[in-house]
Design a protein around this motif. Structure first.
Motif, short mmCIF file in Angstrom:
data_model
loop_
_atom_site.label_atom_id
_atom_site.label_comp_id
_atom_site.label_asym_id
_atom_site.label_seq_id
_atom_site.Cartn_x
_atom_site.Cartn_y
_atom_site.Cartn_z
N SER A 111 0.70 -1.13 -0.01
CA SER A 111 0.13 -0.05 0.09
C SER A 111 0.98 1.29 0.01
O SER A 111 1.97 1.11 0.46
CB SER A 111 -0.91 -0.06 1.24
OG SER A 111 -0.29 0.14 2.45
N LEU A 112 0.45 2.15 -0.47
CA LEU A 112 0.93 3.53 -0.83
C LEU A 112 1.44 4.11 0.78
O LEU A 112 2.48 4.65 0.93
CB LEU A 112 0.20 4.67 -1.54
CG LEU A 112 1.09 5.93 -1.82
CD1 LEU A 112 2.56 5.85 -2.28
CD2 LEU A 112 -0.05 7.19 -2.51
N MET B 245 4.64 1.90 -7.20
CA MET B 245 3.67 1.32 -8.26
C MET B 245 3.60 1.78 -9.61
O MET B 245 2.62 2.56 -10.24
CB MET B 245 2.38 1.21 -7.56
CG MET B 245 2.17 0.15 -6.42
SD MET B 245 1.78 -1.56 -6.79
CE MET B 245 1.48 -2.10 -5.30
N GLY B 246 4.70 2.38 -9.97
CA GLY B 246 5.06 3.23 -11.30
C GLY B 246 4.62 4.67 -11.09
O GLY B 246 4.51 5.31 -12.25
N LYS B 247 4.23 5.19 -9.84
CA LYS B 247 4.09 6.40 -9.69
C LYS B 247 4.98 7.01 -9.07
O LYS B 247 5.63 6.46 -8.24
CB LYS B 247 2.68 6.74 -8.82
CG LYS B 247 1.35 6.17 -9.67
CD LYS B 247 0.80 7.02 -10.76
CE LYS B 247 -0.26 6.58 -11.35
NZ LYS B 247 -0.80 7.48 -12.44
N THR B 262 9.22 14.09 7.44
CA THR B 262 9.09 13.79 6.19
C THR B 262 7.91 14.26 5.67
O THR B 262 6.72 13.97 6.25
CB THR B 262 9.11 12.22 6.12
OG1 THR B 262 10.16 11.60 6.68
CG2 THR B 262 9.43 11.90 4.63
N LEU B 263 8.05 15.01 4.58
CA LEU B 263 6.98 15.49 3.83
C LEU B 263 6.67 14.93 2.60
O LEU B 263 7.77 14.85 1.77
CB LEU B 263 7.29 17.27 3.48
CG LEU B 263 6.19 17.71 2.74
CD1 LEU B 263 4.74 17.81 3.55
CD2 LEU B 263 6.97 19.24 2.47
N PHE B 264 5.76 14.28 2.37
CA PHE B 264 5.25 13.27 1.03
C PHE B 264 4.26 14.33 0.11
O PHE B 264 3.52 15.02 0.64
CB PHE B 264 4.50 12.23 1.13
CG PHE B 264 5.71 11.25 2.11
CD1 PHE B 264 6.51 10.73 1.33
CD2 PHE B 264 5.63 11.10 3.46
CE1 PHE B 264 7.30 9.64 1.85
CE2 PHE B 264 6.40 10.25 4.30
CZ PHE B 264 7.49 9.44 3.30
N GLN B 265 4.51 14.27 -1.31
CA GLN B 265 3.49 14.81 -2.07
C GLN B 265 3.11 13.73 -3.21
O GLN B 265 4.13 13.05 -3.60
CB GLN B 265 4.25 15.94 -2.74
CG GLN B 265 3.04 16.79 -3.51
CD GLN B 265 3.53 17.99 -4.18
OE1 GLN B 265 2.96 18.38 -5.18
NE2 GLN B 265 4.61 18.53 -3.59
N VAL B 266 1.96 13.33 -3.13
CA VAL B 266 1.55 12.31 -4.13
C VAL B 266 0.41 12.77 -4.96
O VAL B 266 -0.24 13.57 -4.68
CB VAL B 266 1.12 10.73 -3.48
CG1 VAL B 266 2.40 10.36 -2.73
CG2 VAL B 266 0.12 11.06 -2.53
N GLU B 267 0.35 11.89 -6.02
CA GLU B 267 -0.84 12.15 -7.02
C GLU B 267 -2.18 11.93 -6.61
O GLU B 267 -3.27 12.49 -7.00
CB GLU B 267 -0.60 11.78 -8.37
CG GLU B 267 0.59 12.37 -9.30
CD GLU B 267 0.94 11.91 -10.30
OE1 GLU B 267 0.22 11.10 -10.97
OE2 GLU B 267 2.10 12.38 -11.06
#
Lengths: 161, 319
Positions: A111-112, B245-247, B262-267
């Protein structure tokens, strides 16, 4: 006088031939039958308990035989309704649970959200361990220096000075 | 004769008992010696570092030179890192990349690493310390300290030089006891000859890039918003782009009051409750902005994390 043995022989011969006993032998036999020992036997036989006919044992036997008989086959629908009901109930519960929660969460790695947690923990550990050194992503992104930039100084060069 | 033996055995037992009781405090003293004195040790050496990256362990070798609180790191010729140079002085870290002819300016990491070690000393009641003979590392006699949690789960092992306040080998474990990283000096010299200008990087034509500029550039290259945590106390340690996963996943790691954020940015959308469940001791705050999902993770109070999240923004354009 005839003795006891002679009378016995005459009595046996008469019984064998089915002929009447001589009067002496008959008196002797009657006297012996009236003796005390004969009366004792007759008394014992007369006092024997009278067996009455009972069918209780037969009733018990019948019951045992009924028990041992193979059970009669039930109709198919009387056997099937319980498993069908149980399976139906289980399927209903699973469907409701699935619709409420969506697909079950997979493991961290799949999972992400799990991946983000892993990156956070790994980065903190890597910075602790590396100190002033490189952390993994800096190693992974490394590209070798351009060929023309690599000047391979060696001790031979120094010797020439 | 038997009385003499019994007396000897009793004294030996008492001695062992005293040693056993002395172990934790001896380990603690050794650790404190490193925290207090490691900045004063000069040396040159070769150390091998190994990290768990995904399922594998990846190793690289560093050539370390240290003098008067300054550090220089080179990499062996022939390695993929050859040509890169890192110089760190108390207020600045410079990392030279030959392929891009770029000198990246970063916050120093050394003091932070010492502070993290100091955390064990300051919070000693939360940990268990054991000490044992560590054998020889890089030809030096060592004492090995094992740091565990109060339940006895091993967290770290440190091999400390018998004579110098320096960690020569270190191993770290995750919560289930798996090795996640280790380093070990294979050679060490405590009387190094320091080349002139060893702690300066001078390269004509090289471009100086701050870590913030690097993060913004990375974000723009991959179509992410160049949004950073803009707080005076939060120091950006590094930024990187990960794949899942390809992203792409845009990652920024900050140091804030001795803790890591930790700062994350995802689509895609993030499941906040799932993140919270998986994080255990990690506090999580998520939000969305301009069609992107953000997550700020750290071992801070929820309110503090929310305050910091409000400071995540793009740089104001200079007019």
């Amino acid at each position: 006088m005839k003795n006891q043995r002679d009378f016995d022989k005459q009595s046996l011969a008469a019984a064998w031939d089915d002929s009447p006993l001589a009067p002496d032998a008959e008196r002797m036999l009657d006297a012996r039958l009236r003796g005390d020992d004969q009366r004792l036997v007759s008394h014992a036989v007369a006092n024997l308990e009278q067996d009455e006919l009972s069918m209780a044992w037969r009733s018990t036997l019948n019951e045992r035989l009924l028990e041992l008989q193979p059970a009669k086959r039930k109709a198919w629908w009387t056997l099937a309704w319980r498993p069908v009901l149980a399976t139906g109930l289980a399927a209903s519960v699973l469907t409701i649970a699935f619709l409420r929660t969506g697909p079950a969460p997979s493991s961290h790695a799949e999972s992400l959200e799990g991946e983000l947690i892993r990156i956070h923990l790994d980065s903190a550990a890597a910075l602790d361990l590396a100190g002033t050194g490189l952390v993994p992503h800096e190693v992974a992104s490394a590209r070798p220096a351009p060929v023309e930039e690599e000047l391979d100084w060696s001790s031979v060069d120094l010797d020439l000075l | 004769m038997s009385r003499t033996l019994a007396t000897i055995a009793a004294f030996a037992g008492l001695g062992l008992l005293a040693l056993a009781q002395d172990g934790p405090s001896r380990a603690f003293d050794l650790l404190k010696r490193v925290v207090d004195g490691s900045n004063q040790v000069d040396y040159s050496g070769k150390r091998v570092i190994e990290f768990k990256v995904g399922p594998d362990m990846k190793a690289h070798t560093e050539l370390v030179l240290r003098s008067q609180g300054r550090t220089r790191i080179d990499f062996p010729q022939g390695s993929s890192l050859s040509g890169q140079v890192i110089v760190e002085v108390p207020d600045r870290r410079e990392h030279y990349f030959p392929d891009s002819n770029e000198i990246r300016i970063l916050p120093p990491r050394r003091q932070d690493a010492v502070d993290r070690l100091k955390f064990f000393v300051d919070q000693k009641s939360r940990f268990r310390f054991d000490v044992a003979n560590g054998g020889r590392v890089a030809g030096r006699n060592t004492q090995m300290i094992t740091v565990s949690d109060t339940k006895g789960n091993k967290i770290q092992e440190l091999w400390i030089d018998d004579q110098k306040p320096l960690v020569l080998k270190r191993t770290m474990f995750d919560p289930v006891g798996t090795l996640v990283g280790q380093f070990e000096f294979v050679t060490i010299d405590f009387s190094p000859r320091i080349p002139r200008d060893a702690f300066r990087i001078r390269r004509r034509g090289a471009t100086y890039v701050t870590v913030e500029q690097h993060a913004e550039r990375l974000a723009k290259e991959k179509g992410f918003a160049p949004a950073l945590l803009r707080d005076g106390q939060a120091k950006l340690e590094f930024a990187e782009m990960r794949q899942f996963m390809g992203k792409d996943v845009f990652v920024q790691v900050y140091e804030y009051e001795g803790k890591r954020l930790t700062l994350f940015q995802v689509e895609k959308d993030l499941d906040t409750s799932r993140l919270g469940r998986m994080g255990r001791n990690v506090t999580v705050h998520t939000w969305t902005s301009s069609g992107r999902s953000f997550a700020l993770l750290g071992e801070l109070a929820k309110g503090k994390l929310e305050d910091l999240a409000r400071k995540v923004s793009e740089r104001r354009s200079e007019s």
